[in-house]
Design a protein around this motif. Structure first.
Motif, PDB file in Angstrom:
ATOM      1  N   VAL A  90       2.013  72.078  83.646  1.00 14.59           N
ATOM      2  CA  VAL A  90       2.020  73.239  82.749  1.00 14.59           C
ATOM      3  C   VAL A  90       3.147  73.144  81.726  1.00 14.59           C
ATOM      4  CG1 VAL A  90       0.931  74.764  84.435  1.00 14.59           C
ATOM      5  CG2 VAL A  90       3.437  74.643  84.313  1.00 14.59           C
ATOM      6  N   ALA A  91       4.091  72.239  81.977  1.00 15.43           N
ATOM      7  CA  ALA A  91       5.216  72.041  81.060  1.00 15.43           C
ATOM      8  C   ALA A  91       5.716  70.612  81.218  1.00 15.43           C
ATOM      9  CB  ALA A  91       6.349  73.029  81.352  1.00 15.43           C
ATOM     10  N   GLY A  92       6.392  70.146  80.190  1.00 19.05           N
ATOM     11  CA  GLY A  92       6.963  68.802  80.244  1.00 19.05           C
ATOM     12  C   GLY A  92       7.936  68.589  79.111  1.00 19.05           C
ATOM     13  N   GLY A  93       8.773  67.586  79.272  1.00 13.39           N
ATOM     14  CA  GLY A  93       9.745  67.285  78.234  1.00 13.39           C
ATOM     15  C   GLY A  93      10.595  66.088  78.587  1.00 13.39           C
ATOM     16  N   ILE A  94      11.735  66.015  77.919  1.00 14.90           N
ATOM     17  CA  ILE A  94      12.676  64.905  78.112  1.00 14.90           C
ATOM     18  C   ILE A  94      14.068  65.483  78.299  1.00 14.90           C
ATOM     19  CG2 ILE A  94      13.788  62.940  76.984  1.00 14.90           C
ATOM     20  CD1 ILE A  94      11.148  62.262  75.738  1.00 14.90           C
ATOM     21  N   ASP A  95      14.807  64.933  79.244  1.00 13.04           N
ATOM     22  CA  ASP A  95      16.207  65.295  79.451  1.00 13.04           C
ATOM     23  C   ASP A  95      17.089  64.125  79.055  1.00 13.04           C
ATOM     24  OD1 ASP A  95      15.581  67.798  80.475  1.00 13.04           O
ATOM     25  OD2 ASP A  95      15.645  67.130  82.561  1.00 13.04           O
ATOM     26  N   CYS A  96      18.147  64.424  78.333  1.00 13.31           N
ATOM     27  CA  CYS A  96      19.187  63.453  77.981  1.00 13.31           C
ATOM     28  C   CYS A  96      20.421  63.814  78.793  1.00 13.31           C
ATOM     29  CB  CYS A  96      19.484  63.498  76.490  1.00 13.31           C
ATOM     30  SG  CYS A  96      18.047  63.096  75.476  1.00 13.31           S
ATOM     31  N   VAL A  97      20.950  62.863  79.529  1.00  7.49           N
ATOM     32  CA  VAL A  97      21.937  63.122  80.564  1.00  7.49           C
ATOM     33  C   VAL A  97      23.227  62.365  80.275  1.00  7.49           C
ATOM     34  CG1 VAL A  97      22.359  62.911  83.050  1.00  7.49           C
ATOM     35  CG2 VAL A  97      20.031  63.362  82.208  1.00  7.49           C
ATOM     36  N   THR A  98      24.361  63.040  80.485  1.00 10.81           N
ATOM     37  CA  THR A  98      25.664  62.390  80.425  1.00 10.81           C
ATOM     38  C   THR A  98      26.222  62.328  81.841  1.00 10.81           C
ATOM     39  OG1 THR A  98      26.063  63.273  78.214  1.00 10.81           O
ATOM     40  CG2 THR A  98      27.982  62.446  79.416  1.00 10.81           C
ATOM     41  N   VAL A  99      26.639  61.137  82.254  1.00  7.81           N
ATOM     42  CA  VAL A  99      27.180  60.919  83.589  1.00  7.81           C
ATOM     43  C   VAL A  99      28.694  60.805  83.477  1.00  7.81           C
ATOM     44  CG1 VAL A  99      27.134  59.425  85.619  1.00  7.81           C
ATOM     45  CG2 VAL A  99      25.060  59.716  84.237  1.00  7.81           C
ATOM     46  N   ALA A 100      29.409  61.596  84.272  1.00 10.65           N
ATOM     47  CA  ALA A 100      30.874  61.580  84.278  1.00 10.65           C
ATOM     48  C   ALA A 100      31.390  60.311  84.943  1.00 10.65           C
ATOM     49  CB  ALA A 100      31.394  62.816  85.016  1.00 10.65           C
ATOM     50  N   ALA A 101      32.672  60.067  84.807  1.00 12.98           N
ATOM     51  CA  ALA A 101      33.303  58.874  85.381  1.00 12.98           C
ATOM     52  C   ALA A 101      33.131  58.805  86.893  1.00 12.98           C
ATOM     53  CB  ALA A 101      34.786  58.831  85.007  1.00 12.98           C
ATOM     54  N   ASP A 102      33.020  59.949  87.555  1.00 12.48           N
ATOM     55  CA  ASP A 102      32.869  59.960  89.016  1.00 12.48           C
ATOM     56  C   ASP A 102      31.416  59.788  89.455  1.00 12.48           C
ATOM     57  OD1 ASP A 102      31.727  62.455  88.533  1.00 12.48           O
ATOM     58  OD2 ASP A 102      33.208  63.585  89.693  1.00 12.48           O
ATOM     59  N   GLY A 103      30.498  59.598  88.487  1.00  9.97           N
ATOM     60  CA  GLY A 103      29.098  59.353  88.818  1.00  9.97           C
ATOM     61  C   GLY A 103      28.243  60.597  88.893  1.00  9.97           C
ATOM     62  N   ARG A 104      28.853  61.768  88.719  1.00 10.34           N
ATOM     63  CA  ARG A 104      28.082  63.004  88.741  1.00 10.34           C
ATOM     64  C   ARG A 104      27.652  63.388  87.329  1.00 10.34           C
ATOM     65  NH1 ARG A 104      31.397  67.412  91.771  1.00 10.34           N
ATOM     66  NH2 ARG A 104      33.098  66.523  90.534  1.00 10.34           N
ATOM     67  N   LEU A 105      26.696  64.285  87.249  1.00 11.06           N
ATOM     68  CA  LEU A 105      26.210  64.752  85.959  1.00 11.06           C
ATOM     69  C   LEU A 105      27.225  65.706  85.342  1.00 11.06           C
ATOM     70  CD1 LEU A 105      22.492  65.583  86.854  1.00 11.06           C
ATOM     71  CD2 LEU A 105      23.487  63.406  86.148  1.00 11.06           C
ATOM     72  N   SER A 106      27.509  65.503  84.067  1.00  8.50           N
ATOM     73  CA  SER A 106      28.390  66.438  83.368  1.00  8.50           C
ATOM     74  C   SER A 106      27.616  67.267  82.344  1.00  8.50           C
ATOM     75  CB  SER A 106      29.547  65.712  82.686  1.00  8.50           C
ATOM     76  OG  SER A 106      29.078  64.827  81.693  1.00  8.50           O
ATOM     77  N   GLU A 107      26.501  66.724  81.862  1.00  9.61           N
ATOM     78  CA  GLU A 107      25.706  67.470  80.887  1.00  9.61           C
ATOM     79  C   GLU A 107      24.267  66.980  80.910  1.00  9.61           C
ATOM     80  OE1 GLU A 107      26.379  68.808  76.362  1.00  9.61           O
ATOM     81  OE2 GLU A 107      26.153  66.636  76.608  1.00  9.61           O
ATOM     82  N   VAL A 108      23.359  67.935  80.826  1.00  4.25           N
ATOM     83  CA  VAL A 108      21.943  67.628  80.628  1.00  4.25           C
ATOM     84  C   VAL A 108      21.472  68.454  79.439  1.00  4.25           C
ATOM     85  CG1 VAL A 108      19.606  67.781  81.577  1.00  4.25           C
ATOM     86  CG2 VAL A 108      21.504  67.074  83.052  1.00  4.25           C
ATOM     87  N   VAL A 109      20.906  67.774  78.466  1.00  8.25           N
ATOM     88  CA  VAL A 109      20.323  68.423  77.299  1.00  8.25           C
ATOM     89  C   VAL A 109      18.823  68.194  77.380  1.00  8.25           C
ATOM     90  CG1 VAL A 109      20.223  68.510  74.783  1.00  8.25           C
ATOM     91  CG2 VAL A 109      22.403  68.027  75.934  1.00  8.25           C
ATOM     92  N   GLY A 110      18.083  69.281  77.517  1.00  9.18           N
ATOM     93  CA  GLY A 110      16.645  69.193  77.690  1.00  9.18           C
ATOM     94  C   GLY A 110      15.880  69.505  76.415  1.00  9.18           C
ATOM     95  N   PHE A 111      14.813  68.761  76.216  1.00  9.90           N
ATOM     96  CA  PHE A 111      13.885  68.993  75.115  1.00  9.90           C
ATOM     97  C   PHE A 111      12.517  69.251  75.730  1.00  9.90           C
ATOM     98  CE2 PHE A 111      17.329  66.586  73.386  1.00  9.90           C
ATOM     99  CZ  PHE A 111      17.527  67.120  72.124  1.00  9.90           C
ATOM    100  N   ILE A 112      11.884  70.340  75.328  1.00 14.16           N
ATOM    101  CA  ILE A 112      10.599  70.726  75.896  1.00 14.16           C
ATOM    102  C   ILE A 112       9.491  70.279  74.942  1.00 14.16           C
ATOM    103  CG2 ILE A 112       9.170  72.664  76.628  1.00 14.16           C
ATOM    104  CD1 ILE A 112      11.842  74.125  77.273  1.00 14.16           C
ATOM    105  N   ASP A 113       8.579  69.460  75.465  1.00 17.99           N
ATOM    106  CA  ASP A 113       7.451  68.971  74.665  1.00 17.99           C
ATOM    107  C   ASP A 113       6.274  69.949  74.683  1.00 17.99           C
ATOM    108  OD1 ASP A 113       8.844  66.657  73.992  1.00 17.99           O
ATOM    109  OD2 ASP A 113       8.035  65.538  75.697  1.00 17.99           O
TER     110      ASP A 113
END
Length: 119
Positions: A90-113
């Motif tokens: 029912v929905a879909g898109g693309i996420d652009c992800v920044t990974v911090a130095a410790d390997g965890r996610l620091s930012e996710v920017v989502g685009f909805i298609d």
């Protein structure tokens, strides 16, 4: 790369609040940010609330990876879909992800298609 995506989708699909919060603590930096055209949240509590909102808006639906994870340096991207079991998304898109130095996610920017129209 795929392990982070797997954890990310597990977080989005976790309905138990305590389990989800543990997943978020393991996956995201304390000041981790998620932003897309509808939401802009920062921090573990806000991330958990965001996931809870998705469950309320789309009961019985789950997020899933749609394709391969791509990445370079400390950046990843992946396509996603939201669907009920055995149903078309029912929905879909693309996420652009920044990974911090410790390997965890620091930012996710989502685009909805595509998504259902806003109520």
């Amino acid at each position: 790369m795929n392990a982070l995506a797997d954890q990310y989708f597990a977080m989005w699909n976790e309905r138990d609040v305590a389990t989800r919060r543990k997943l978020i603590e393991e996956l995201w930096t304390t000041d981790g940010t998620f932003v897309d055209p509808m939401f802009n949240v920062t921090g573990h509590a806000a991330l958990s609330d965001l996931v809870d909102s998705a469950h309320q808006l789309f009961p019985g639906h789950s997020f899933r990876l749609a394709g391969e994870v791509d990445g370079h340096n400390n950046r990843l991207r992946w396509a996603w879909e939201l669907a009920a079991e055995g149903q078309p998304p029912v929905a879909g898109g693309i996420d652009c992800v920044t990974v911090a130095a410790d390997g965890r996610l620091s930012e996710v920017v989502g685009f909805i298609d595509f998504a259902p129209p806003a109520a």
